[in-house]
Design a protein around this motif. Structure first.
Motif, mmCIF file in Angstrom:
data_model
loop_
_atom_site.group_PDB
_atom_site.id
_atom_site.type_symbol
_atom_site.label_atom_id
_atom_site.label_comp_id
_atom_site.label_asym_id
_atom_site.label_seq_id
_atom_site.Cartn_x
_atom_site.Cartn_y
_atom_site.Cartn_z
ATOM 1 N N ASP A 72 -5.750 1.219 11.448
ATOM 2 C CA ASP A 72 -5.737 0.573 10.140
ATOM 3 C C ASP A 72 -7.167 0.427 9.613
ATOM 4 O O ASP A 72 -8.102 0.354 10.403
ATOM 5 C CB ASP A 72 -5.111 -0.822 10.308
ATOM 6 C CG ASP A 72 -4.428 -1.318 9.048
ATOM 7 O OD1 ASP A 72 -4.601 -0.698 7.991
ATOM 8 O OD2 ASP A 72 -3.722 -2.331 9.155
ATOM 9 N N ASP A 73 -7.305 0.358 8.301
ATOM 10 C CA ASP A 73 -8.613 0.108 7.665
ATOM 11 C C ASP A 73 -9.665 1.103 8.147
ATOM 12 O O ASP A 73 -10.841 0.741 8.305
ATOM 13 C CB ASP A 73 -9.119 -1.322 7.959
ATOM 14 C CG ASP A 73 -8.115 -2.388 7.590
ATOM 15 O OD1 ASP A 73 -7.195 -2.106 6.811
ATOM 16 O OD2 ASP A 73 -8.261 -3.525 8.080
ATOM 17 N N GLU A 100 -4.155 3.948 1.722
ATOM 18 C CA GLU A 100 -3.587 2.660 1.315
ATOM 19 C C GLU A 100 -4.266 2.132 0.058
ATOM 20 O O GLU A 100 -5.400 2.475 -0.244
ATOM 21 C CB GLU A 100 -3.614 1.626 2.445
ATOM 22 C CG GLU A 100 -4.914 1.443 3.146
ATOM 23 C CD GLU A 100 -4.861 0.364 4.229
ATOM 24 O OE1 GLU A 100 -3.776 -0.012 4.682
ATOM 25 O OE2 GLU A 100 -5.940 -0.101 4.611
HETATM 26 CA CA CA Z 1 -5.219 -1.701 5.946
#
Ligand code: CA
Ligand code: C2E
Ligand code: CA
Ligand code: CA
Length: 274
Positions: A178-179, A235
């Motif tokens: 993530d990220d 995202e």
């Molecule tokens: Ca994220």
């Protein structure tokens, strides 16, 4: 002058007191929230750019207070981490996400669920058994579960965390970073933790249609993920221009307000039916 100093110190002290008091109250409230199951999972679709098909959904926790007020995870996840309460909250998230995914399947929607995991959830050591129990109970195949971890997990670098993740991957679940690009992006870790997907952080996506540098960064991450045999997800996509640009760069899957904000279970089902 001495008086001024004293006064200044007192203000500082009382601000500290207030800070600690607020935190202790939050921890107390969180314990009640866990007991009384005041949490909800809201879902945001993951969309295949080429077809517009919904491949899955990310579960995002919300704390719905008895008065109906909805509290964002930004206001309580870090305190839950520091106080150790994240283990209980995280186990609830895992069980509920898997149960909800199973319900989508029963309704005829064979999509996957993505679950956010915090580093603190690996400390107690019951994550593998929690996931296994939830899968058995919901009769869901592990292939439908994706686990989203952040690069902050790599810093812990203890063998126990890696062992637990390995067990989950061996059972057929997949790991997404993530990220991606915001933390300790050490490419060795991607192999070490058997990640199969990179989620490109929304800070790179946000201005990419009018900022060439952002576009180059996204382009580089997409190319790199392909070279390494990893999938990528963008995202924070909020408009059609960004979606089109991402597709032209070879990005395959995306999430964002352009398709849907995170919404409660029933509303998400309604979205699936459309
Ligand atoms: Ca994220
Ligand atoms: P995240 O995992 O990076 O989730 C993405 C965040 O961006 C979500 O915020 C989502 O609502 C928001 N978002 C999605 N699309 C867009 C968009 O197009 N534009 C903008 N501006 N924002 C968008 P949310 O739901 O408030 O969650 C915040 C963070 O809290 C998550 O970031 C995640 O780190 C954490 N979190 C959420 N649920 C859980 C959970 O169940 N467990 C754990 N450990 N952490 C969670
Ligand atoms: Ca996430
Ligand atoms: Ca995050």
């Amino acid at each position: 002058a001495k008086e001024d100093h004293d006064a200044g110190f007192k203000i500082y002290e009382s601000e500290m007191d207030a800070f600690i008091r607020d935190r202790l109250r939050l921890i107390k409230e969180l314990k009640i929230a866990i007991e009384q199951e005041q949490f909800q999972l809201w879902y945001q679709p993951k969309v295949e750019l080429s077809s517009g098909k919904i491949l899955g959904a990310e579960s995002l926790i919300r704390w719905v207070k008895p008065d109906g007020k909805v509290i964002s995870p930004f206001h309580f996840i870090s305190v839950a981490e520091e106080s150790g309460l994240i283990a209980d909250i995280g186990n609830w998230v895992i069980t509920q996400s898997i149960a909800d995914c199973s319900r989508w399947h029963q309704m005829g929607f064979e999509i996957s669920v993505a679950i956010n995991l915090s580093p603190g959830q690996f400390r107690r050591g019951d994550i593998v058994s929690t996931v296994s129990k939830a899968l058995n109970y919901a009769e869901l195949a592990p292939e439908y579960v994706e686990l989203e971890i952040t690069e902050s997990l790599f810093v812990e670098d203890d063998n126990s965390t890696k062992d637990q993740l390995d067990m989950l991957v061996n059972r057929g679940m997949s790991i997404a970073i993530d990220d991606f690009g915001t933390g300790y992006s050490n490419l060795n870790y991607l192999n070490k933790f058997n990640a199969s997907t990179l989620k490109i952080d929304m800070s790179f996506i946000r201005n990419m249609t009018n900022d060439k540098r952002q576009q180059h960064i996204v382009d580089a991450i997409v190319q790199m993920s392909k070279a390494m045999g990893l999938k990528n997800v963008a995202e924070g996509v909020e408009d059609e221009a960004t979606s089109t640009l991402l597709q032209s760069l070879g990005c395959e899957v995306a999430q964002g307000y352009f398709w849907s904000k995170p919404v409660p279970f029933e509303e998400f089902v309604h979205f699936l039916k459309q």
